[in-house]
Design an enzyme around this catalytic site. Structure first.
Site, short mmCIF file in Angstrom:
data_model
loop_
_atom_site.label_atom_id
_atom_site.label_comp_id
_atom_site.label_asym_id
_atom_site.label_seq_id
_atom_site.Cartn_x
_atom_site.Cartn_y
_atom_site.Cartn_z
N GLU A 172 -3.82 -9.56 3.78
CA GLU A 172 -4.62 -9.26 4.97
C GLU A 172 -5.73 -10.29 5.21
O GLU A 172 -6.11 -10.56 6.34
CB GLU A 172 -5.23 -7.85 4.85
CG GLU A 172 -4.25 -6.71 5.12
CD GLU A 172 -3.42 -6.31 3.90
OE1 GLU A 172 -3.40 -7.07 2.91
OE2 GLU A 172 -2.78 -5.24 3.94
N GLU A 194 0.85 -1.21 0.00
CA GLU A 194 0.00 0.00 0.00
C GLU A 194 0.88 1.26 0.00
O GLU A 194 0.54 2.25 -0.64
CB GLU A 194 -0.92 -0.01 1.23
CG GLU A 194 -2.02 -1.08 1.11
CD GLU A 194 -2.87 -1.19 2.36
OE1 GLU A 194 -2.31 -1.48 3.43
OE2 GLU A 194 -4.08 -0.98 2.26
C1 3H9 Z 1 -1.50 -4.92 7.16
O1 3H9 Z 1 -0.55 -4.58 6.51
C2 3H9 Z 1 -2.71 -4.04 7.40
C3 3H9 Z 1 -2.73 -2.83 6.51
O2 3H9 Z 1 -3.38 -3.12 5.29
C4 3H9 Z 1 -3.54 -1.72 7.12
C5 3H9 Z 1 -3.11 -1.17 8.43
C6 3H9 Z 1 -3.87 0.04 8.85
N1 3H9 Z 1 4.24 -7.65 11.78
O3 3H9 Z 1 7.30 -15.38 8.84
P1 3H9 Z 1 8.68 -15.31 9.36
C7 3H9 Z 1 7.78 -11.33 12.25
S1 3H9 Z 1 -1.56 -6.41 7.93
C8 3H9 Z 1 4.94 -8.03 12.86
O4 3H9 Z 1 9.17 -16.40 10.23
P2 3H9 Z 1 9.72 -15.59 6.71
C9 3H9 Z 1 7.40 -12.76 12.62
O5 3H9 Z 1 6.51 -12.79 13.70
C10 3H9 Z 1 0.01 -7.16 7.57
N2 3H9 Z 1 5.83 -9.05 12.84
O6 3H9 Z 1 9.74 -15.05 8.20
C11 3H9 Z 1 8.75 -13.35 12.93
O7 3H9 Z 1 9.11 -12.93 14.22
P3 3H9 Z 1 9.96 -13.88 15.17
C12 3H9 Z 1 0.09 -7.67 6.20
C13 3H9 Z 1 6.00 -9.68 11.68
O8 3H9 Z 1 10.99 -15.15 6.11
C14 3H9 Z 1 9.68 -12.65 11.95
O9 3H9 Z 1 9.00 -11.46 11.54
N3 3H9 Z 1 1.33 -8.39 6.01
C15 3H9 Z 1 5.30 -9.34 10.52
O10 3H9 Z 1 9.35 -17.02 6.66
C16 3H9 Z 1 10.00 -13.47 10.72
O11 3H9 Z 1 8.77 -13.91 10.13
C17 3H9 Z 1 1.42 -9.72 6.27
O12 3H9 Z 1 0.45 -10.36 6.61
C18 3H9 Z 1 4.39 -8.26 10.59
N4 3H9 Z 1 3.70 -7.85 9.53
O13 3H9 Z 1 8.52 -14.81 6.02
C19 3H9 Z 1 2.77 -10.35 6.07
N5 3H9 Z 1 5.67 -10.18 9.52
O14 3H9 Z 1 11.28 -14.09 14.47
C20 3H9 Z 1 3.10 -11.24 7.23
C21 3H9 Z 1 6.59 -11.00 10.04
O15 3H9 Z 1 10.04 -13.13 16.47
N6 3H9 Z 1 4.44 -11.80 7.16
N7 3H9 Z 1 6.79 -10.71 11.34
O16 3H9 Z 1 9.17 -15.15 15.26
C22 3H9 Z 1 4.77 -12.81 6.34
O17 3H9 Z 1 3.98 -13.26 5.54
C23 3H9 Z 1 6.13 -13.39 6.50
O18 3H9 Z 1 6.61 -13.06 7.75
C24 3H9 Z 1 7.16 -12.93 5.44
C25 3H9 Z 1 8.58 -13.44 5.82
C26 3H9 Z 1 6.77 -13.49 4.07
C27 3H9 Z 1 7.24 -11.42 5.38
#
Ligand code: 3H9
Length: 686
Positions: free
Chosen positions: A128, A108
């Site tokens: 999301e 975004e």
């Molecule tokens: C959003 O954006 C809402 C908006 O539209 C509007 C707002 C107003 N936040 O998955 P991993 C942490 S909603 C906080 O093992 P990978 C995760 O907990 C969001 N923490 O790595 C972990 O911590 P720890 C939309 C996050 O390489 C560490 O990072 N976005 C977030 O296998 C490593 O994560 C998503 O839904 C986060 N957003 O995969 C994306 N993301 O090491 C969500 C990760 O302490 N994330 N962490 O356990 C993912 O899909 C995967 O993490 C990603 C990396 C593909 C990025």
């Protein structure tokens, strides 16, 4: 607040302000990032020497979204929509330089820039929906205006990211660069400025989208699909509704509408449960007694012993991840059957458009089938997947332990036998582990990694890493009958059978569980698994209802008659013979009929599952309650929007549950309802 020592860095390169987000691990848009971005953007806008702005990220990825741990908390100034409104209105050209994953709020942010340039491996998505949300910072309004309704609908409803080539083709990005992305973006922006062109802005397309025709059908199809495939989930429908608003509302009104939907979901129970599961999955990756000093090794070659349904599925999972795998079969006939099954399975995926011809060929090239057990000697991981017979398994482990390398994982896929006994039989118990895949193994994401008494930590670490590589969700469990998933399933099945014997229609029990959100009810599940699992004619147990069914030749879906009758399309119908068998068995056991309300039926299926989960924790079989929830959401169809049995139990409240247990307990001959000793402490613990 100073920006420099925080999560955002600011530098001037040539005539450009380069703003770098530096918030490991995934550059999530936490408060400090939003604040730093706001300050940097303001400084760049106000500096007359700056003619363009570049937003980039350090580390392994572009911004992967809003900070999920902050969702639902007071946001702090600025919140993301405010920040992006400011960014969108800047008059100087702004460019986003993307690498890794540009997800959610990250994408975004990029959509509010005038230009987007990326590396070839970048992935773009609005995931999301997996968190029970819609994009809340303009994603559903800007994306359709940029790439069209259909493509945007596909992205927001699936939550799946797309690659750079696809993004370039649909106009989501302007350029892919294999060079240093920052230098490439400076060059690109210099050219744009020199050309005196007007800089494209999605915001300027402020009218509703009217250029497509026949969209009602498209929206209706997406809604129908979401209602069927994601039954019970609110977020897919809200995503569709928000994209639909781009055809009805001017841009700013659309943003307001999107925000209202986002907030409604954010405050609801479904999103809270799905956010909980997001972190639960990540916690499951962490093994409490694992230290940095433990050395794992890379699995480069795999051998699977036994090419039946399970073995073939496991081999396909490896091939899908680009891992060479040799299946060891015992005879030519089985070898050919295995080969045909694998080919048919991959070709089925090709027909459905999930794999290209080249991808099928590549995967088949990774799989070799052999009749020679000596071929295991080159593998770093050997997985035994023969049928459940202790003597056979011990024989195999005795052999492979001698043939295998020094550094190797010796795994069994057993779901029912004592892993410690198998491990000891190998003479190398430190190398033995359980890898409990779920059927079909190439599709189901859950992997119970079973730690035996002597399993070495390096073997566990190697398997946890491998799980990630083959895109499974691993949960480490210890040895107990059925491990975690099947053990909890067993108590639910037991209670469902008991209610059937008390005269409650099996169709009603199944319907209530399906309405709760499971893909199928206990009797449909039993028919699918096969009623003869573990049944031997010679050892028929006259105390078990399922054995009575097996004796009557009703084995489940496999022979089109179990608790239900099945037509040739596997559609279930009520069976008069099945009801008769249930009634006869109840009479034989002297069980009287009772009336139960819908709530009582649900309680008697669900509460024993929570209670068993607590007992599992008491015995130290898993490290956290959330591990049980991950197992249930990913392997046993517990609806993610209800979080899992332990999460559900905590929300019901221990007092209420214990009261219910005490109420139902006297009815239970098998003591399944015997309340666990430390119910309350465990349910409210970690
Ligand atoms: C959003 O954006 C809402 C908006 O539209 C509007 C707002 C107003 N936040 O998955 P991993 C942490 S909603 C906080 O093992 P990978 C995760 O907990 C969001 N923490 O790595 C972990 O911590 P720890 C939309 C996050 O390489 C560490 O990072 N976005 C977030 O296998 C490593 O994560 C998503 O839904 C986060 N957003 O995969 C994306 N993301 O090491 C969500 C990760 O302490 N994330 N962490 O356990 C993912 O899909 C995967 O993490 C990603 C990396 C593909 C990025």
């Amino acid at each position: 607040m100073s920006r420099a020592d925080k999560a955002v860095h600011y530098a001037i390169v040539k005539q450009f302000a380069v703003i770098t987000v530096d918030n490991p691990p995934v550059n999530a848009l936490s408060y400090s990032v939003r604040k730093g971005l706001a300050m940097s953007l303001e400084e760049a806008s106000e500096n007359d020497d700056v003619s363009g702005i570049i937003i980039t990220c350090s580390g392994r990825t572009f911004i992967a979204g809003a900070d999920i741990s902050e969702i639902g908390k007071p946001p702090g100034d600025p919140d993301l929509p405010e920040l992006l409104e400011y960014l969108d209105a800047i008059e100087k050209p702004v460019m986003a330089v993307l690498h890794g994953t540009a997800l959610g709020g990250g994408l975004e942010t990029a959509l509010c820039c005038n230009y987007r340039i990326s590396t070839p491996s970048t992935r773009f998505g609005l995931p999301e929906v997996h968190l029970g949300l819609i994009p809340g910072a303009g994603g559903t309004q800007r994306l359709p205006r940029l790439i069209g309704i259909e493509k945007a609908l596909a992205m927001v409803t699936s939550g799946n990211p797309i690659g750079a080539d696809e993004a370039l083709e649909c106009g989501l990005i302007d350029k892919i660069t294999a060079e240093d992305p920052l230098s490439a973006s400076i060059e690109y922006l210099e050219e744009k400025i020199k050309s005196n062109c007007s800089h494209p802005s999605i915001r300027l397309q402020e009218n509703p989208i009217t250029k497509y025709s026949g969209l009602d059908d498209t929206f209706n199809e997406y809604k129908k699909h979401a209602e069927k495939r994601k039954r019970g989930y609110l977020a897919p429908l809200y995503n569709i509704r928000s994209v639909e608003a781009t055809c009805e509302l001017p841009f700013l009104d659309g943003l307001k509408f999107e925000r209202e939907l986002f907030e409604e979901l954010m405050e609801g129970d479904q999103s809270k449960a799905q956010q909980y599961l997001f972190f639960a999955e990540r916690h499951a990756n962490k093994v409490p007694d694992m230290t940095r000093e433990v050395v794992d090794f890379e699995v480069q070659k795999v051998a699977v012993i036994g090419g039946g349904l399970m073995g073939a599925g496991i081999a396909m999972s490896m091939a899908n991840a680009g891992l060479p795998v040799t299946i060891i079969e015992s005879n030519q006939k089985s070898l050919i059957r295995c080969q045909k099954n694998i080919e048919a399975n991959f070709q089925g995926s090709q027909k459905k458009g999930r794999l290209s011809h080249a991808q099928v060929k590549q995967r088949l090239d990774y799989i070799d089938i052999s009749l020679n057990i000596n071929d295991v000697s080159e593998a770093d991981l050997i997985i035994e997947a023969v049928f459940e017979n202790m003597e056979l398994k011990k024989d195999i482990f005795g052999k492979i332990a001698k043939l295998a390398k020094d550094k190797v994982v010796l795994a069994t896929n057993t779901s029912a036998l004592d892993l410690n006994e198998i491990a000891e039989s190998s003479g190398r118990p430190q190398d033995v582990i359980g890898l409990h895949f779920f059927s079909p193994a190439n599709v189901m994401r859950l992997l119970e990694i079973v730690r035996a008494k002597k399993t070495d930590l390096s073997i566990i670490k190697t398997c946890m890493k491998l799980a990630k590589r083959i895109k499974k969700i691993p949960v480490l469990v210890s040895v107990c009958p059925g491990f975690v998933g099947n053990r909890i399933l067993f108590v639910r099945q037991q209670q469902a059978m008991r209610m059937a014997l008390q005269g409650i229609d099996i169709e009603r029990i199944d319907r209530l569980m399906v309405e709760f959100g499971f893909p199928m009810g206990p009797f449909q599940t039993a028919d699918l698994i096969g009623l003869d699992l573990g049944w031997e004619k010679a050892l028929t147990n006259k105390f078990l209802l399922v054995d009575k069914f097996c004796e009557a030749g009703r084995l489940g879906q496999k022979n089109a008659k179990g608790f239900y009758d099945y037509d040739k399309n596997r559609k279930a119908k009520t069976s008069a013979e099945s009801s008769k068998l249930i009634k006869e068995f109840a009479r034989l056991k002297g069980i009287n009929s009772r009336e139960l309300t819908d709530e009582e039926i649900l309680d008697q299926c669900l509460i024993p599952m929570i209670n068993e989960g607590v007992k599992i924790r008491e015995e130290g079989i898993v490290s956290r309650n959330s591990d049980i929830d991950v197992i249930y959401a990913h392997g046993f169809g517990w609806p993610a929007y209800r979080g899992g049995p332990m999460y559900y139990g905590r929300n019901l409240g221990s007092e209420k549950i214990i009261k219910k247990i005490q109420n139902y307990f006297p009815l239970d001959d098998d003591k399944t309802f015997l309340p666990s000793k430390s119910f309350e402490d465990i349910l409210y613990g970690n």
